[in-house]
Scaffold this motif. Structure first.
Motif, mmCIF file in Angstrom:
data_model
loop_
_atom_site.group_PDB
_atom_site.id
_atom_site.type_symbol
_atom_site.label_atom_id
_atom_site.label_comp_id
_atom_site.label_asym_id
_atom_site.label_seq_id
_atom_site.Cartn_x
_atom_site.Cartn_y
_atom_site.Cartn_z
ATOM 1 N N GLN A 51 0.757 -1.272 -0.079
ATOM 2 C CA GLN A 51 -0.105 0.065 0.208
ATOM 3 C C GLN A 51 0.879 1.263 -0.003
ATOM 4 N N PRO A 52 0.657 2.249 -0.891
ATOM 5 C CA PRO A 52 1.517 3.381 -0.822
ATOM 6 C C PRO A 52 1.363 4.243 0.243
ATOM 7 N N GLY A 53 2.571 4.870 0.878
ATOM 8 C CA GLY A 53 2.351 5.761 1.765
ATOM 9 C C GLY A 53 2.550 5.358 3.272
ATOM 10 N N VAL A 54 2.524 4.191 3.322
ATOM 11 C CA VAL A 54 2.909 3.475 4.651
ATOM 12 C C VAL A 54 3.845 2.560 4.523
ATOM 13 N N GLN A 55 4.456 2.344 5.923
ATOM 14 C CA GLN A 55 5.622 1.267 6.003
ATOM 15 C C GLN A 55 5.178 0.084 6.834
ATOM 16 N N MET A 56 5.958 -1.099 6.627
ATOM 17 C CA MET A 56 5.820 -2.220 7.352
ATOM 18 C C MET A 56 7.184 -1.906 8.364
ATOM 19 N N GLN A 95 6.091 -8.055 12.969
ATOM 20 C CA GLN A 95 5.882 -7.083 12.183
ATOM 21 C C GLN A 95 4.714 -6.182 12.346
ATOM 22 N N ILE A 96 4.692 -4.918 12.299
ATOM 23 C CA ILE A 96 3.467 -4.293 12.363
ATOM 24 C C ILE A 96 3.482 -3.394 10.979
ATOM 25 N N HIS A 97 2.233 -2.832 10.713
ATOM 26 C CA HIS A 97 1.985 -2.324 9.281
ATOM 27 C C HIS A 97 1.248 -0.981 9.468
ATOM 28 N N TYR A 98 1.129 -0.306 8.409
ATOM 29 C CA TYR A 98 0.656 1.014 8.026
ATOM 30 C C TYR A 98 1.144 2.010 8.864
ATOM 31 N N PRO A 403 2.772 -13.119 4.371
ATOM 32 C CA PRO A 403 1.660 -12.258 4.175
ATOM 33 C C PRO A 403 1.027 -12.102 2.824
ATOM 34 N N GLY A 404 2.015 -12.622 1.870
ATOM 35 C CA GLY A 404 1.461 -12.531 0.452
ATOM 36 C C GLY A 404 0.968 -11.105 -0.011
ATOM 37 N N THR A 405 -0.029 -11.187 -0.982
ATOM 38 C CA THR A 405 -0.652 -9.907 -1.361
ATOM 39 C C THR A 405 -1.293 -9.195 -0.424
ATOM 40 N N ASP A 406 -1.454 -9.481 0.892
ATOM 41 C CA ASP A 406 -1.954 -8.890 1.806
ATOM 42 C C ASP A 406 -1.206 -7.413 2.011
ATOM 43 N N THR A 407 -0.023 -7.441 2.250
ATOM 44 C CA THR A 407 0.764 -6.353 2.163
ATOM 45 C C THR A 407 1.976 -6.294 1.449
ATOM 46 N N CYS A 408 2.740 -7.441 0.942
ATOM 47 C CA CYS A 408 4.090 -7.716 0.434
ATOM 48 C C CYS A 408 3.936 -7.027 -1.094
ATOM 49 N N ASN A 409 4.948 -6.191 -1.456
ATOM 50 C CA ASN A 409 5.001 -5.737 -2.730
ATOM 51 C C ASN A 409 5.364 -6.778 -3.817
ATOM 52 N N LEU A 410 5.772 -8.117 -3.212
ATOM 53 C CA LEU A 410 6.196 -9.096 -4.263
ATOM 54 C C LEU A 410 5.166 -10.178 -4.300
ATOM 55 N N GLY A 411 3.977 -10.049 -3.660
ATOM 56 C CA GLY A 411 3.020 -11.133 -3.552
ATOM 57 C C GLY A 411 2.491 -11.262 -4.920
ATOM 58 N N ILE A 412 1.939 -12.327 -5.343
ATOM 59 C CA ILE A 412 1.544 -12.650 -6.684
ATOM 60 C C ILE A 412 -0.037 -13.047 -6.679
ATOM 61 N N ALA A 413 -0.077 -13.961 -5.369
ATOM 62 C CA ALA A 413 -1.367 -14.662 -5.087
ATOM 63 C C ALA A 413 -1.519 -14.484 -3.613
ATOM 64 N N SER A 414 -2.954 -14.638 -3.237
ATOM 65 C CA SER A 414 -2.795 -14.434 -1.721
ATOM 66 C C SER A 414 -2.485 -15.900 -1.018
ATOM 67 N N SER A 415 -1.741 -15.827 -0.065
ATOM 68 C CA SER A 415 -1.145 -17.006 0.546
ATOM 69 C C SER A 415 -1.786 -17.084 1.855
ATOM 70 N N THR A 416 -2.185 -16.066 2.513
ATOM 71 C CA THR A 416 -3.209 -16.052 3.625
ATOM 72 C C THR A 416 -4.590 -16.649 3.592
ATOM 73 N N GLY A 417 -4.967 -16.311 2.351
ATOM 74 C CA GLY A 417 -6.459 -16.736 2.074
ATOM 75 C C GLY A 417 -6.430 -18.233 1.624
ATOM 76 N N ILE A 418 -5.666 -18.632 0.943
ATOM 77 C CA ILE A 418 -5.641 -20.045 0.855
ATOM 78 C C ILE A 418 -5.292 -20.953 2.050
ATOM 79 N N ALA A 419 -4.562 -20.434 2.914
ATOM 80 C CA ALA A 419 -4.001 -21.068 4.236
ATOM 81 C C ALA A 419 -4.949 -21.305 4.978
ATOM 82 N N ASP A 420 -5.956 -20.195 5.185
ATOM 83 C CA ASP A 420 -7.196 -20.081 5.951
ATOM 84 C C ASP A 420 -8.224 -21.324 5.573
ATOM 85 N N VAL A 421 -8.310 -21.273 4.257
ATOM 86 C CA VAL A 421 -9.483 -22.352 3.716
ATOM 87 C C VAL A 421 -8.911 -23.752 3.906
#
Length: 697
Positions: A51-56, A95-98, A403-421
């Protein structure tokens, strides 16, 4: 910054934080190049997020150790500067975000009040030193590795040898031959051994994951503990000098070892001996010895209403310690995420009823240590109120995911979403895996393997897949990886790519086939017997893309159509050095050398001066568009192009490599710094004349 400068007792830390604040200000004023500024903030644990303008912000917690007071401090900081969510990483960080960039120095200063640092949590540095969360309480351990992990963390924090390497550097300490800290995937991995009554380590070198996983090589069957830090320093000096710097994908140490061979690498390590800070470095262990007789908190009365649940929890989440009568309690933290209200209650619990210590695990969990057996019912009651008694700690159902596409710049697909399922699939349809430790499942949002997918029994890697002009999220299915123990492991085979929404079907197919065709054998034995093509064949129907439906184009955990948006990753801290910025930093290196010498830190002063030599030479080479892939290459090319023009007496190599030919004495340190200062002045004058000549042309 004035409001908190005087509150930091350690002047070195205070200077570090003030420097971050100053560089942020200069960056915003346009006086510091963006790429160099990125390098500086990454080395201070400040990482750009998707997300632009914020840091992890990554909080560095050596070997995952956290006291109650530190956890309270982290919770306060998260509430004040972030969102109240705490994320445990696979390297035992939080890690903390935003986080707003301008507030990061203030945030850091608050953390340091409880001896918690951000320093070198990211960037091209020695990253967090990890260790088995059972270290110190493991019934199978030869000795507690915690003091040694802590000593390594302390020695190399802010050490000039490892501030600006070509890539990050990772180390781990396992507590026993089970190798739960995964030595085979680390740049340096250590397994404790006792030989003839003496403590030491089996040493693995050159491992790594990423897109090209590499098994570490055995370099010592037994390295005495007093030689631990000198050996690490030697390795880091070689990596700093000879490691690739221009080509990011080839810059990890595993590629250097592969390129020159392990024998040549170890020869270079041996050549560093004379220049080392210490030839031997004894490590004190007494501070890590606990008085278990003093842990006498009164046992509150508890009535367990759910005996079945309590017994199931004890079976999967409670670990007997080597200390008689004491147990460790594992908390399965789903996807590594927990919140500050829970953190505060945990802190209060361990301060009053345990030893005021917990450890974060490599599987993104929490381990409370030193709980007396009679207190287990009370802990179950209190943890139940927090939702922290889910069974399956360190079992198959305990899925690791980045964290995948939740917060990481390099994420291609959601890792947390599929892990949850997938966890829901396991818990609801395959309850036998709640107690299973034979199969591990790990997920990464991209090829960089922060979720360690390519060393899992069953791994998934985020990708994308096309149907005509449309793009859908996808998963690469990997099988057959795992930890074998005592420094050995294996990497997964890439089997097939499927749309992400078919991930649950793939897991069901694998587990059902294992149940039907496994011959009372381990999953790895089953995989080896059947072979990679067998799994490709029965999973192939799931890979078809001509029958995708609308839902396949929406990733797990999202409601809108998938868009592949990969940014620039910062985990490696790769930067583009500008000439002016490099020369400016040479002045800083020389100043750091003076400060080190004033404190009688001869080896540190020498290395700062060495870096000043290298950066000054690099600046002139870059001005001529000459590639500067390694420090050794810089020295060689500078001699070829500039030594004669600058009127050096002898070669630049002879001047610089005095560092290897002299012990770190006061006399040599002062002489070497004087020569580095003189060299910088010569280079600076030469560069200014170059610019003047360009203007007059």
């Amino acid at each position: 910054m004035q409001s908190f400068r005087t509150e930091i007792e350690n002047p070195v830390v205070e200077k570090d934080i003030i420097e971050l604040e100053r560089k942020i200000r200069l960056f915003k004023e346009g006086k510091v190049d963006e790429e160099r500024f990125r390098s500086l903030r990454l080395a201070r644990g400040v990482y750009g997020q998707r997300q632009p303008g914020v840091q992890m912000v990554r909080i560095k917690l050596p070997y995952g150790k956290v006291t109650g007071d530190q956890l309270l401090r982290i919770a306060d900081v998260s509430d004040e500067y972030s969102t109240g969510r705490l994320h445990i990483t696979t390297r035992q960080d939080i890690q903390i975000h935003y986080v707003n960039l301008d507030r990061t120095p203030e945030l850091w200063a608050e953390l340091e009040k409880s001896d918690v640092t951000l320093r070198e949590a990211c960037g091209n540095t020695v990253r967090n030193v990890t260790a088995s969360e059972l270290a110190g309480i493991d019934p199978d351990e030869p000795f507690d590795v915690s003091p040694y992990a802590h000593a390594v963390f302390q020695f190399f924090l802010r050490n000039p040898v490892c501030q600006e390497m070509g890539r990050k550097f990772k180390m781990s300490f396992s507590s026993s031959d089970k190798d739960s800290a995964l030595s085979f995937i680390h740049d340096l991995g250590f397994i404790p051994k006792i030989k003839d009554g003496e403590r030491g380590f089996k040493v693995m070198l050159g491992g790594g994951l990423g897109s090209q996983p590499n098994h570490a090589e055995l370099v010592h069957e037994f390295l005495p503990v007093d030689k631990l830090i000198p050996f690490i320093e030697s390795v880091l000096r070689v990596f700093d000098r000879h490691g690739e710097r221009a080509k990011r994908l080839k810059a990890r140490m595993k590629f250097l070892v592969q390129g020159i061979g392990i024998e040549a690498f170890l020869k270079l390590v041996e050549e560093q001996q004379l220049a080392l800070s210490y030839q031997e470095y004894p490590i004190e262990v007494k501070d890590f010895e606990k008085d278990y007789d003093a842990l006498t908190a009164e046992v509150p009365e508890v009535v367990i209403e759910n005996e079945k649940g309590y017994n199931a929890w004890k079976t999967t989440n409670v670990v007997k310690q080597k200390q008689e009568g004491f147990y460790a309690v594992g908390i399965k933290v789903k996807l590594g995420d927990f919140y500050t209200d829970e953190a505060r209650k945990l802190a209060a619990l361990i301060k009053k009823y345990a030893s005021n210590e917990l450890r974060l695990s490599l599987r993104q969990n929490i381990l409370i240590r030193d709980v007396r057996e009679e207190l287990l019912p009370y802990f179950y009651q209190e943890l139940s109120a927090l939702g922290f008694t889910a069974t399956g700690y360190n079992t198959t159902i305990d899925i690791t995911a980045c964290p995948g596409t939740d917060t990481c710049n390099l994420g291609i697909a959601s890792s947390t979403g599929i892990a949850d399922v997938l966890e829901d699939v396991l818990r609801n349809e395959y309850p036998e895996y709640v107690n299973n430790t034979d199969v591990t499942i790990k997920i990464s949002g991209c090829m960089n393997a922060c979720g360690q997918h390519n060393m899992a029994h069953i791994g998934f890697q985020g990708m994308s897949i096309r149907q005509g002009k449309l793009v859908a999220p996808a998963l690469q299915v990997l099988l057959g990886g795992g930890v074998l123990g005592n420094g050995s492991g294996r990497f997964s085979d890439k089997v097939i790519k499927i749309p992400s929404k078919r991930g649950p079907q793939a897991l069901r197919a694998l587990l059902d086939d294992f149940k039907s065709n496994g011959k009372e054998e381990s999953f790895l034995a089953y995989y080896d017997r059947q072979g990679q093509k067998y799994f490709y064949d029965f999973l192939k129907p799931l890979s078809e893309t001509d029958n995708l439906v609308a839902d396949d184009f929406v990733d797990w955990g999202h409601s809108e159509a998938y868009v592949q948006a990969v940014g620039v990753g910062e985990c490696a801290g790769v930067v583009v050095d500008l000439v002016a910025t490099l020369l400016f930093e040479v002045e800083e290196k020389l100043e750091n050398a003076k400060i080190a010498l004033a404190g009688n830190q001869w080896a540190d002063g020498i290395y700062h001066a060495y870096t000043a030599f290298i950066n000054a030479a690099k600046a002139l080479l870059l001005a001529e568009n000459v590639k500067t892939n390694t420090q050794a290459g810089i020295v060689k090319q500078f001699d070829e192009l500039f030594a004669a023009q600058l009127g050096l007496e002898g070669t630049f190599a002879k001047l610089v490599y005095q560092i290897n030919e002299n012990e770190p004495t006061e006399s040599f340190a002062k002489t070497y710094l004087e020569e580095a200062t003189s060299f910088y002045k010569t280079v600076d004058a030469f560069r200014k004349k170059q610019l003047e000549d360009e203007v007059t042309k």
